[in-house]
Design a protein around this motif. Structure first.
Motif, mmCIF file in Angstrom:
data_model
loop_
_atom_site.group_PDB
_atom_site.id
_atom_site.type_symbol
_atom_site.label_atom_id
_atom_site.label_comp_id
_atom_site.label_asym_id
_atom_site.label_seq_id
_atom_site.Cartn_x
_atom_site.Cartn_y
_atom_site.Cartn_z
ATOM 1 N N GLU A 6 0.840 -1.201 0.000
ATOM 2 C CA GLU A 6 0.000 0.000 0.000
ATOM 3 C C GLU A 6 0.873 1.249 0.000
ATOM 4 O O GLU A 6 2.008 1.235 0.483
ATOM 5 N N TRP A 36 -10.437 -3.503 1.121
ATOM 6 C CA TRP A 36 -9.718 -2.546 1.944
ATOM 7 C C TRP A 36 -10.278 -2.643 3.356
ATOM 8 O O TRP A 36 -11.498 -2.630 3.541
ATOM 9 N N CYS A 96 -4.847 -3.216 2.398
ATOM 10 C CA CYS A 96 -5.509 -3.973 1.343
ATOM 11 C C CYS A 96 -5.269 -5.456 1.611
ATOM 12 O O CYS A 96 -4.280 -5.838 2.237
#
Length: 124
Positions: A6, A36, A96
């Motif tokens: 990320e 997410w 994520c």
């Protein structure tokens, strides 16, 4: 197997927008359902947006619906989280994650691979 990284977190003011990125290496995003999550200080990890593997049906947490949006660039094997109208309560570390499941799980335990997280701080 997939590795996730990320980026895009930072410190913003209430009302601002921010876009997070999650780049995958190894397997393609198309092999997984995606999500997410976020974890605020002292709290558990909660789903923000989930995307079903089979048909890209999406689940949004009530707290972000209408403000946060998911997108994906297949050529870059990257997915994004566009966050608009940010509020102080959006302050958290954002992760994520992907799952091989064909359903749309919403709990942390159902996701197999995770990024390292990126911190978002929203000041009032």
């Amino acid at each position: 197997q997939v590795q996730l990284v990320e980026s895009g977190g930072g410190v913003v003011q209430a009302g601002d927008s921010l876009r997070l990125s999650c780049k995958a290496s190894g397997d393609s995003f198309s092999d997984y359902g995606m999500a997410w999550f976020r974890q605020a200080p002292g709290q558990g990890r909660q789903i923000v947006i989930g995307i079903r593997r089979s048909d890209a049906i999406r689940h949004y947490a009530d707290s972000v619906r209408g403000r946060f949006y998911y997108s994906r660039d297949n050529a870059k094997n990257t997915m994004y989280l566009q966050m608009n109208s940010l509020k102080p309560e959006d302050t958290a570390t954002y992760y994520c994650a992907v799952t091989p499941s064909w359903t749309l799980p919403t709990t942390e335990a159902d996701y197999t691979y995770w990024g390292q997280g990126t911190q978002v701080i929203v000041s009032s």
